[in-house]
Design an enzyme around this catalytic site. Sequence first.
Site: not given
Length: 161
Positions: A76, A113-114, A128
């Site tokens: 990228c 992709m971002e 998490d």
Amino acid sequence: MSQLTHINAAGEAHMVDVSAKAETVREARAEAFVTMRSETLAMIIDGRHHKGDVFATARIAGIQAAKRTWDLIPLCHPLMLSKVEVNLQAEPEHNRVRIETLCRLTGKTGVEMEALTAASVAALTIYDMCKAVQKDMVIGPVRLLAKSGGKSGDFKVEADD
């Protein structure tokens, strides 16, 4: 059929040369889901999580991830993003959180992709923060919803049934 742009004639991976491309406004939207028990979702909604505001933390993580996509995905390009949005919505009727992201820039390459990275990292952050109370949460699907701008034209996912 389209060719893979990141593979050369010898089958080797390489970064695409975008120097001759015109700068255009490019935008992409993506989504991800985190499915969990109703008790876990209620804890998030009610603000009872001992680590703090889960949505605020996931939003910041998603924004940071969009800005660092070039550092995570080897081929990228580093991009000067002009806008990153990360919206999180509890869907109690499905025991899940829906994450929708938007990335925009004026540039020579797309921001799919971002947007996908922002959605993925926001989902991972929710996992998490909540794994202490539930380890069997499910992340997914993660998908591109739409993109506009650039030579390949616009794309929009078909409406769900």
